[in-house]
Design a protein around this motif. Structure first.
Motif, short mmCIF file in Angstrom:
data_model
loop_
_atom_site.label_atom_id
_atom_site.label_comp_id
_atom_site.label_asym_id
_atom_site.label_seq_id
_atom_site.Cartn_x
_atom_site.Cartn_y
_atom_site.Cartn_z
N ASP A 6 0.79 -1.24 0.00
CA ASP A 6 0.00 0.00 0.00
C ASP A 6 0.82 1.28 0.00
O ASP A 6 0.25 2.38 0.08
CB ASP A 6 -0.98 0.00 1.19
CG ASP A 6 -2.35 -0.52 0.75
OD1 ASP A 6 -2.50 -0.87 -0.42
OD2 ASP A 6 -3.27 -0.59 1.60
N CYS A 7 2.16 1.17 -0.09
CA CYS A 7 3.00 2.38 -0.10
C CYS A 7 2.59 3.26 -1.30
O CYS A 7 2.35 2.76 -2.40
CB CYS A 7 4.47 1.99 -0.23
SG CYS A 7 5.56 3.41 -0.40
N THR A 8 2.53 4.57 -1.05
CA THR A 8 2.12 5.47 -2.14
C THR A 8 3.33 6.11 -2.84
O THR A 8 3.16 6.82 -3.82
CB THR A 8 1.19 6.59 -1.62
OG1 THR A 8 1.85 7.23 -0.52
CG2 THR A 8 -0.14 6.04 -1.16
N SER A 9 4.53 5.94 -2.29
CA SER A 9 5.73 6.53 -2.93
C SER A 9 6.84 5.50 -3.07
O SER A 9 8.00 5.81 -2.79
CB SER A 9 6.26 7.69 -2.09
OG SER A 9 5.22 8.50 -1.63
N ALA A 10 6.48 4.31 -3.48
CA ALA A 10 7.49 3.25 -3.58
C ALA A 10 8.55 3.64 -4.61
O ALA A 10 8.21 4.06 -5.71
CB ALA A 10 6.83 1.93 -3.97
N PHE A 68 9.09 -0.24 -0.69
CA PHE A 68 8.24 0.75 -0.04
C PHE A 68 9.15 1.85 0.51
O PHE A 68 10.35 1.66 0.67
CB PHE A 68 7.39 0.13 1.06
CG PHE A 68 8.16 -0.55 2.16
CD1 PHE A 68 8.61 -1.84 2.01
CD2 PHE A 68 8.44 0.12 3.34
CE1 PHE A 68 9.33 -2.46 3.01
CE2 PHE A 68 9.15 -0.49 4.35
CZ PHE A 68 9.60 -1.80 4.18
N CYS A 69 8.54 3.03 0.76
CA CYS A 69 9.39 4.18 1.09
C CYS A 69 9.66 4.29 2.59
O CYS A 69 10.68 4.80 2.99
CB CYS A 69 8.74 5.47 0.57
SG CYS A 69 7.30 6.00 1.52
N GLY A 70 8.71 3.85 3.42
CA GLY A 70 8.89 3.97 4.86
C GLY A 70 8.47 5.32 5.42
O GLY A 70 8.43 5.50 6.63
N ASN A 71 8.15 6.26 4.54
CA ASN A 71 7.84 7.63 5.00
C ASN A 71 6.43 8.11 4.70
O ASN A 71 5.94 9.03 5.33
CB ASN A 71 8.80 8.63 4.34
CG ASN A 71 10.18 8.50 4.90
OD1 ASN A 71 10.33 8.33 6.11
ND2 ASN A 71 11.18 8.54 4.05
N CYS A 72 5.81 7.51 3.68
CA CYS A 72 4.47 8.02 3.31
C CYS A 72 3.47 7.68 4.43
O CYS A 72 3.78 6.92 5.34
CB CYS A 72 4.03 7.43 1.98
SG CYS A 72 3.62 5.68 2.05
N ARG A 73 2.30 8.26 4.33
CA ARG A 73 1.28 8.06 5.36
C ARG A 73 0.99 6.56 5.55
O ARG A 73 0.95 6.05 6.67
CB ARG A 73 0.01 8.81 4.94
CG ARG A 73 -1.16 8.63 5.85
CD ARG A 73 -2.37 9.40 5.33
NE ARG A 73 -3.60 8.72 5.71
CZ ARG A 73 -4.19 8.87 6.89
NH1 ARG A 73 -3.69 9.68 7.79
NH2 ARG A 73 -5.30 8.20 7.18
N ALA A 74 0.83 5.84 4.42
CA ALA A 74 0.51 4.40 4.51
C ALA A 74 1.63 3.65 5.24
O ALA A 74 1.38 2.88 6.17
CB ALA A 74 0.30 3.82 3.12
N CYS A 75 2.88 3.90 4.84
CA CYS A 75 4.02 3.21 5.46
C CYS A 75 4.07 3.48 6.96
O CYS A 75 4.26 2.57 7.76
CB CYS A 75 5.33 3.64 4.82
SG CYS A 75 5.65 2.82 3.25
N ARG A 76 3.90 4.76 7.32
CA ARG A 76 4.02 5.12 8.75
C ARG A 76 2.87 4.51 9.56
O ARG A 76 3.08 3.98 10.64
CB ARG A 76 4.06 6.64 8.92
CG ARG A 76 5.46 7.21 8.65
CD ARG A 76 5.52 8.70 8.90
NE ARG A 76 4.81 9.46 7.87
CZ ARG A 76 3.70 10.15 8.06
NH1 ARG A 76 3.15 10.20 9.26
NH2 ARG A 76 3.11 10.78 7.06
ZN LIG Z 1 5.54 4.43 1.62
#
Ligand SMILES: [Zn+2]
Length: 337
Positions: free
Chosen positions: A50-54, A60-68
């Motif tokens: 579900d990451c939005t900025s992979a 996955f980015c680890g920083n977007c809202r979904a990741c956090r």
């Molecule tokens: Zn992300």
């Protein structure tokens, strides 16, 4: 962001591959010992889903809202269905989830349902979930974890992609703990007791009473083995009453106790068969040696199976005292101390 897992690189690679090839299954089952990293891997996968900025597909980015929010387990499209230790997942929990899964995701590409330790679900809950696995709603990914595939209904297992996780080598965990600043001797002991499972080792570092508790469990095992049945029943009763009047806590503590006993009897088995694998309780070598030299290897296998059976019964709500007393009778049958 890397998947940052302790071991299990092959599993991360496989899941990444499913994402990259857009061949994600409806359901995955992560199996392995407690603390091996099943939930962590499932959550990383959820982030990659579900990451939005992979940075690239499968990552996955680890920083977007979904990741956090997935990291903190508070993401609206992540549903976690679990039972407290010592209790079972019940059918109402599964039904409530099913109503939510029927709706489109709130904000993510996927709605993700995570069922940690689904071997703790009762049969009604398991059957209810089976229906969802048979006819999975679109945009839903189900992630189950369990000690082993055998601990679930075969019909559930056959509808999941099974990802069996093994504990990384004990030495690898010991080294990681030493690098984390844990004194060498302690790091090695913790890594052995944890059987290489990072989650278990970190839990013991965070809560030192767990190590004290393990000492008590193993001391009790020795007392129980040297007593007659009446004495054994008395000790069991005394311990159950002394520790808590709360049945959930009693159950959870008994599960921890049986886990400690299983780990010790596995060592006895290793010694009985002179297998060249590291033992999990190096500080209890004398006890392991005494048991291994006084029992035939097949008796050790039998005892181990009886304890595992008792653990399963207690996890499934059996009467604790009765189960432990029966277990003691089974052990008396084979022992010759
Ligand atoms: Zn992300």
């Amino acid at each position: 962001m890397s998947w940052n897992l302790f071991g299990h690189e092959w599993a991360a690679k496989l899941l990444r591959g499913h994402l990259k090839s857009q061949n994600v299954r409806h359901a995955y089952l992560f199996t392995g010992l407690e603390g091996v990293g099943k939930r962590t891997l499932a959550l990383r996968f959820a982030q990659a889903l579900d990451c939005t900025s992979a940075p690239e597909p499968g990552e996955f980015c680890g920083n977007c809202r979904a990741c956090r929010l997935i990291e903190s387990e508070s993401y609206p499209d992540l549903h976690i269905v679990e039972a407290e230790r010592g209790t079972q997942v019940v059918v109402d929990q599964v039904r409530q989830l099913q109503r939510q899964l029927a709706l489109a995701p709130y904000e993510g590409r996927w709605r993700i349902a995570l069922f940690p330790a689904f071997d703790r679900a009762n049969i009604y809950a398991a059957n209810a979930l089976l229906k969802t696995l048979e006819e999975p709603p679109s945009k839903v990914i189900m992630l189950l974890t369990a000690r082993s595939a055998e601990s679930l209904l075969p019909t559930i297992v056959s509808r999941c992609e099974v990802i069996p996780l093994r504990a990384p080598p004990i030495e690898k965990l010991a080294q990681a703990l030493i690098e984390d600043g844990i004194a060498e001797e302690r790091a090695r002991l913790l890594a052995c007791i944890a059987g290489g499972c990072p989650g278990t080792a970190f839990r013991m570092i965070k809560d030192p009473t767990l190590l004290e508790q393990r000492t008590e469990f193993l001391d009790d095992l020795m007392s129980l083995l040297s007593g007659n049945w009446a004495e054994q029943c008395n000790l069991i009763r005394k311990r159950l009453q002394a520790n808590s009047r709360n049945i959930k806590k009693q159950r959870s503590r008994t599960i921890e106790m049986l886990d400690a006993w299983i780990s010790l009897w596995r060592d006895v088995l290793v010694e009985a068969y002179a297998a060249e694998v590291p033992i999990g309780n190096p500080d209890r070598r004398d006890m392991v040696h005494r048991l291994a030299s006084s029992l035939a290897p097949e008796s050790v296998v039998y005892v181990l199976q009886r304890i595992e059976h008792a653990l399963q019964d207690i996890s499934r709500n059996a009467n604790i005292q009765l189960t432990l007393e029966t277990l003691m009778l089974d052990i008396i049958d084979v022992q010759s101390f």
